[in-house]
Structure formats: C-alpha cells, structure tokens
Enzyme design. Structure first.
Site, PDB file in Angstrom:
ATOM      1  N   SER A  89       0.799  -1.223   0.000  1.00 44.03           N
ATOM      2  CA  SER A  89       0.000   0.000   0.000  1.00 44.03           C
ATOM      3  C   SER A  89       0.829   1.269   0.000  1.00 44.03           C
ATOM      4  O   SER A  89       0.307   2.357   0.235  1.00 44.03           O
ATOM      5  CB  SER A  89      -0.911   0.023   1.227  1.00 44.03           C
ATOM      6  OG  SER A  89      -1.696  -1.131   1.245  1.00 44.03           O
ATOM      7  N   GLY A  90       2.129   1.138  -0.199  1.00 46.18           N
ATOM      8  CA  GLY A  90       2.979   2.323  -0.313  1.00 46.18           C
ATOM      9  C   GLY A  90       3.414   2.898   1.017  1.00 46.18           C
ATOM     10  O   GLY A  90       4.018   3.975   1.055  1.00 46.18           O
ATOM     11  N   GLY A  92       5.249   1.112   3.408  1.00 48.36           N
ATOM     12  CA  GLY A  92       6.473   0.545   3.960  1.00 48.36           C
ATOM     13  C   GLY A  92       6.339  -0.742   4.759  1.00 48.36           C
ATOM     14  O   GLY A  92       7.174  -1.033   5.618  1.00 48.36           O
ATOM     15  N   SER A  93       5.300  -1.556   4.459  1.00 47.96           N
ATOM     16  CA  SER A  93       5.159  -2.778   5.261  1.00 47.96           C
ATOM     17  C   SER A  93       6.302  -3.759   4.989  1.00 47.96           C
ATOM     18  O   SER A  93       6.778  -4.428   5.913  1.00 47.96           O
ATOM     19  CB  SER A  93       3.802  -3.436   5.013  1.00 47.96           C
ATOM     20  OG  SER A  93       3.750  -3.928   3.713  1.00 47.96           O
ATOM     21  N   SER A  94       6.768  -3.853   3.745  1.00 45.41           N
ATOM     22  CA  SER A  94       7.831  -4.839   3.490  1.00 45.41           C
ATOM     23  C   SER A  94       9.149  -4.396   4.120  1.00 45.41           C
ATOM     24  O   SER A  94       9.918  -5.233   4.614  1.00 45.41           O
ATOM     25  CB  SER A  94       7.999  -5.124   1.999  1.00 45.41           C
ATOM     26  OG  SER A  94       8.058  -3.947   1.276  1.00 45.41           O
ATOM     27  N   ALA A  95       9.395  -3.082   4.150  1.00 39.24           N
ATOM     28  CA  ALA A  95      10.620  -2.604   4.809  1.00 39.24           C
ATOM     29  C   ALA A  95      10.527  -2.850   6.310  1.00 39.24           C
ATOM     30  O   ALA A  95      11.489  -3.307   6.933  1.00 39.24           O
ATOM     31  CB  ALA A  95      10.818  -1.118   4.534  1.00 39.24           C
ATOM     32  N   ALA A  96       9.353  -2.559   6.895  1.00 37.04           N
ATOM     33  CA  ALA A  96       9.189  -2.769   8.339  1.00 37.04           C
ATOM     34  C   ALA A  96       9.363  -4.253   8.665  1.00 37.04           C
ATOM     35  O   ALA A  96       9.999  -4.616   9.664  1.00 37.04           O
ATOM     36  CB  ALA A  96       7.823  -2.265   8.789  1.00 37.04           C
ATOM     37  N   ASP A 137      13.369   3.006   2.445  1.00 38.34           N
ATOM     38  CA  ASP A 137      12.309   2.516   3.322  1.00 38.34           C
ATOM     39  C   ASP A 137      12.881   1.802   4.554  1.00 38.34           C
ATOM     40  O   ASP A 137      12.367   1.957   5.668  1.00 38.34           O
ATOM     41  CB  ASP A 137      11.382   1.557   2.560  1.00 38.34           C
ATOM     42  CG  ASP A 137      10.689   2.244   1.389  1.00 38.34           C
ATOM     43  OD1 ASP A 137      11.012   3.409   1.093  1.00 38.34           O
ATOM     44  OD2 ASP A 137       9.818   1.609   0.762  1.00 38.34           O
TER      45      ASP A 137
HETATM   46  C1  MEV Z   1       9.037   2.584  -2.327  1.00 41.01           C
HETATM   47  O1  MEV Z   1       8.446   2.809  -1.064  1.00 41.01           O
HETATM   48  C2  MEV Z   1      10.105   3.599  -2.622  1.00 41.01           C
HETATM   49  C3  MEV Z   1      10.790   3.439  -3.965  1.00 41.01           C
HETATM   50  O2  MEV Z   1      11.631   4.581  -4.135  1.00 41.01           O
HETATM   51  C4  MEV Z   1      11.616   2.169  -4.027  1.00 41.01           C
HETATM   52  C5  MEV Z   1      12.867   2.229  -3.158  1.00 41.01           C
HETATM   53  O3  MEV Z   1      13.322   3.318  -2.791  1.00 41.01           O
HETATM   54  O4  MEV Z   1      13.401   1.146  -2.896  1.00 41.01           O
HETATM   55  C6  MEV Z   1       9.792   3.422  -5.106  1.00 41.01           C
END
Ligand code: MEV
Length: 319
Positions: A89-90, A92-96, A137
C-alpha cells in the site's frame, strides 16, 4: 513453553514526503516514520522454519526468506508476525517486516542488532527480494522520526549512516521537523514495489525525459527541506504537487491515485498532494490545514484514510 533464546523486534511503516523512485538512482528523498508497526518474534525451531504456523515458503515469504539467508542463521526458526500496516500500500510494510525480522534474528543468534547493522542487512533483504531498491524505506523504518537520504553528506540534522550499492551512495540524516498536518489515503489497489521500480527503470533507460524527471525530483526534495526549515508549507505543498506530476511522467500514477490527489487538492486549506511510495496503486499523501475534512473526502472517494501521526520511534528490540 519456550526455554531457548528468543528475538523480539518491531519496526514502523513510513510515508515518503518527496523523492520516491529518484532515490533508487541516488537522488535525495525525505520520509517520516508512522506510528503503525510490525512486530516479529523469533525462536529456534526443531525441524524446518515456519512463519505464523506455516512452513516457510520462499515464494510467499520472500522478505523473511532473504533475511534468514543474510543473517546466516545456523538453525531453523519459528517466526510470528503481527502488524497494523496494510501490505502493498505504499507505506512501507515490506521494509518494516525486513527490519523487524533482521533485528529479531540477530537477537536470537546473540549478535548485535544495532541500527546501522540492521539498516544494512534489511536494505540487502529488500534489494534481493525485489530485485532492486534504495535504502530509503529500510532506513526510515530503522531510524524512526524524519530521515533525509542524500548522495553526499550534508550539514543538516544528525548524520546516521551511509550505504552504498551499484555505484550509488546514500547518506542518512535524521532531521528534526515541525509536526506536519498530513493525511494518507490508501486507494486499496495493491501494487508490488519491485514491479514499479522495474517499470521506472525501463523508462529511465529509454527516455531522456524520465532521466530529467529523476534529477528534478532530487532537486525539489532538497528545496523542500529548505522550505521545511523556513516553516513554509505553501512552498512545500507546491513541491509535493510538482513531485506528483513527475511521478506521473515516470508512469507510476494511476487513474484512482490521480482522483484521490485531485480530491484532496480541492479541499480548502490543502497545500499539496501526491502519490507516496512506489505507486501503481497504494497511497497518496496530502499536506493540509484541514486533515479531518481531507480524510472524509478521501473516504468518500473509496480510500481508506487516516491522519498521519509521525513517530520518533524506529526499530525497537525488546530484551
Ligand atoms: C518505495 O516505497 C520507494 C521506492 O523509491 C523504491 C525504493 O526506494 O526502494 C519506489
């Protein structure tokens, strides 16, 4: 009952104010951590690794699979995750998930889970899972608060750490920003970050326009930091609007996101609005004097919306 070593960590989602996609090419980006977070508990498993009671499947649990490989665990692990962050959903769930998993695994292995180490391994986790990524992220999720990444160290805020890959360098700075009246609207369209990053890469390889857009996003992100330091929300909003136009040029806007951005901009008191994150679906963010009204308007357009509570909390490892 668990008697062996355990690891417990949690990490927040994020909202990118400016700079997504361009940051993959080493340009600056500016992000805030959200209050919403993912928790990961880890313990040693007897036979094979599991995630929430299911056998670990590298195709389904890509981030966790890569985190386990990168942390070089000597035993199988049993992981439990809990989250109030919607996925794809943009925000940051995968980074978290990558940050909290890496930290929990390091703790389980009795190794140091200091922020710089976790940020580096979590970036690698995202990179390997998605095929490309910047450390944006995973850095904001580790550090919390507000973070500016830039290709060179800048005399701004507090220097955190530097990451390098593919000939790019990202210097992380913690900024102390005023509280910003922001609203998020999740379109409900799910999009995979890796697909959007690959799409932009194809444009950048083919088109001078796309390369110019990437550079302009970097410049306007640094302009936005100046606007923030001057508490100039009118300029910040204008830069967010321009950033959205450039992301549209790069092909990651969608009709649904464009409608949400436009709806937010129509509310009196809104300074600016843009898609946030990888796009292709996911969320928008609006800067506005009337967050509650914008939230209602976005909901009336079918989005799930909430007023952003930025959080100073980043990675937390619980003993
Ligand atoms: C995605 O949340 C952010 C992007 O810039 C990808 C990234 O930085 O890895 C689209």
């Amino acid at each position: 009952m668990t008697t062996g070593p355990v690891g417990h960590a949690s990490a927040p989602g994020k909202v990118i104010l400016l700079g997504e996609h361009a940051v993959v090419y080493g340009e600056p980006s500016l992000s805030l951590a959200l209050e919403r977070r993912i928790h990961v508990d880890a313990e040693v498993a007897e036979r094979a690794s599991t995630v929430n009671g299911h056998a670990l499947d590298p195709a389904r649990h890509g981030y966790i699979h890569h985190a386990i490989q990168l942390c070089a665990l000597a035993t199988p692990v049993r992981l439990q995750t809990r989250s109030n962050l919607p996925s794809a959903s943009g925000i940051g769930s995968s980074a978290a998930l990558s940050v909290a998993t890496v930290a929990a695994l390091l703790q389980l292995a009795g190794r140091a889970a200091d922020p710089a180490t976790v940020a580096r391994l979590a970036f690698e986790t995202e990179y390997q899972t998605q095929g490309a990524a910047s450390p944006n992220d995973t850095t904001i999720s580790t550090a919390g608060g507000a973070v500016l990444l830039s290709p060179r160290p800048l005399p701004l805020g507090e220097a955190l750490w530097r990451l390098e890959r593919d000939g790019h360098q990202w210097n992380a700075h913690r900024l102390h920003l005023p509280l910003l009246p922001l609203v998020l609207g999740n379109s409900g369209q799910r999009a995979r970050t890796g697909d959007q990053v690959a799409k932009v890469r194809r444009s950048v390889e083919r088109s001078g326009f796309a390369r110019d857009a990437i550079r302009e996003i970097g410049t306007l992100t640094l302009d936005a930091v100046q606007a923030l330091q001057a508490r100039d929300l009118v300029t910040l909003g204008r830069l967010m609007d321009r950033n959205h136009t450039l992301l549209h040029t790069l092909g990651v806007d969608t009709p649904q996101l464009a409608r949400l951005v436009e709806a937010a901009r129509q509310v009196p008191g809104t300074y600016g609005a843009k898609l946030t994150g990888a796009g292709g679906g996911g969320s928008i963010v609006a800067l506005t004097e009337d967050p509650e009204r914008v939230r209602q308007v976005l909901e009336s357009h079918g989005a799930q919306s909430f007023v952003v509570t930025a959080s100073p909390r980043g990675l937390e490892v619980t003993p």
